[in-house]
Design an enzyme around this catalytic site. Structure first.
Site, PDB file in Angstrom:
ATOM      1  N   GLU A  54      11.960 -41.378   2.118  1.00 41.65           N
ATOM      2  CA  GLU A  54      11.726 -40.229   1.645  1.00 41.65           C
ATOM      3  C   GLU A  54      13.268 -39.351   1.481  1.00 41.65           C
ATOM      4  OE1 GLU A  54       9.602 -38.374   5.019  1.00 41.65           O
ATOM      5  OE2 GLU A  54       9.149 -36.743   3.750  1.00 41.65           O
ATOM      6  N   LYS A 125       3.670 -35.253  -2.007  1.00 42.20           N
ATOM      7  CA  LYS A 125       3.210 -35.492  -0.797  1.00 42.20           C
ATOM      8  C   LYS A 125       2.122 -34.483  -0.374  1.00 42.20           C
ATOM      9  CE  LYS A 125       4.742 -35.925   4.030  1.00 42.20           C
ATOM     10  NZ  LYS A 125       6.297 -35.874   4.820  1.00 42.20           N
ATOM     11  N   CYS A 158       5.698 -40.714   4.110  1.00 41.97           N
ATOM     12  CA  CYS A 158       5.653 -40.490   5.601  1.00 41.97           C
ATOM     13  C   CYS A 158       4.233 -40.178   6.314  1.00 41.97           C
ATOM     14  CB  CYS A 158       6.955 -39.564   5.856  1.00 41.97           C
ATOM     15  SG  CYS A 158       7.588 -39.683   7.644  1.00 41.97           S
TER      16      CYS A 158
HETATM   17  C1  ACM Z   1       7.613 -36.789   7.891  1.00 38.15           C
HETATM   18  O1  ACM Z   1       6.554 -36.732   7.350  1.00 38.15           O
HETATM   19  N1  ACM Z   1       8.808 -36.978   7.213  1.00 38.15           N
HETATM   20  C2  ACM Z   1       7.727 -37.176   9.316  1.00 38.15           C
END
Ligand code: ACM
Length: 279
Positions: A54, A125, A158
């Site tokens: 990421e 995301k 993530c």
């Molecule tokens: C995250 O979602 N970067 C911990």
């Protein structure tokens, strides 16, 4: 939801494909340095699919929206996706990587898939972690699966790991390999990804970063431990907690098409959705 992209994950008659991850240590705002680290790590390596962390080029913990905006790019159309395409051409591979995206003035935490023939797709995301909620909007697009040369890949980012619906949805849509770009700070994700792999019968590739990021008076420690797991939860590759590494393994993506755990138990068909009574 499937997108057909005649790109490089093609196994052209073979059943094996090489997938890899880079575990890097990006410095916040040091794009050139971060790019160089990735290019150096890839030297002499060969894979058809690479997963990078990421925010792999920019660093993670932006001080405010103005700083996030400063590094955000259009995807497709920004410098990072063009650079990824040149990397994809050079290595004849598909790359998945996270970046801050700007779209009509709105900021998203996004992962992109780019191959030698160009942009394949993106994922915004859905489940933002902690301070990300102050900086980004949650994703507003469907979880999609992209057909890369006959192999279906899905992307998650993530903290999406803690919402099993993310991986489940990708798997139900046909993903064989889940590309998981990460900047993990909680210690238990890597273990939890075992469940995401097994409960969905998919390969998972978690590409995490390492290092301590100290920026504007805050400090975050990232956990490394990038890994590649099989649909049975076997660990094919595991990076250290504090080392910059590249790993490549050979897999047969067709193994992720087999969803029976016993001759009479199917991961998807045996679900009793009528009795879950929930969205
Ligand atoms: C995250 O979602 N970067 C911990």
């Amino acid at each position: 939801m499937d997108m057909d992209c005649d790109d490089t994950l093609a196994t052209s008659g073979e059943t094996k494909t090489r997938v890899g991850f880079l575990q890097t240590s990006p410095a916040i705002g040091a794009l050139e340095k971060n790019i160089r680290q990735i290019e150096d790590l890839l030297e002499g390596q060969r894979a058809e699919l690479w997963v990078l962390p990421e925010f792999a080029l920019t660093g993670y913990d932006f001080v405010d929206v103005a700083e996030a905006r400063q590094y955000a790019e259009e995807a497709p159309g920004g410098k990072s996706t063009s650079w990824l395409q040149s990397l994809a051409e050079k290595h004849n591979a598909t790359f998945v990587m996270g970046l801050p995206e700007i779209f009509s003035g709105r900021l998203f935490n996004t992962a992109v898939a780019v191959g030698p023939k160009g942009f394949i797709g993106r994922y915004r995301k859905l489940h933002l972690f902690d301070r990300e909620k102050e900086l980004f909007e949650p994703g507003d697009e469907w979880l999609q699966v992209f057909d890369v040369g006959g192999v279906k890949i899905g992307m998650m980012i993530c903290f999406d790991w803690i919402f099993p619906e993310t991986a489940r949805t990708l798997a139900l849509r046909g993903a064989q390999i889940i590309c998981h770009s990460a900047n993990l700070v909680l210690s238990y994700c890597q273990k939890a990804m075992f469940a995401r792999s097994v409960e969905n019968g998919v390969f998972t590739v978690t590409a995490n970063r390492i290092g301590t990021e100290t920026h504007a008076g805050r400090s975050l420690v990232f956990t490394g431990g990038s890994q590649i797991l099989t649909p049975q939860g076997e660990t094919l590759a595991q990076a250290g907690t504090d080392t910059v590494e590249a790993h490549v393994v050979e897999i047969n993506p067709e193994a992720a098409l087999q969803k029976n755990v016993t001759p009479t138990n199917h991961l998807f068909h045996d679900r009793r959705t009528a009795f879950y009574g929930l969205e």
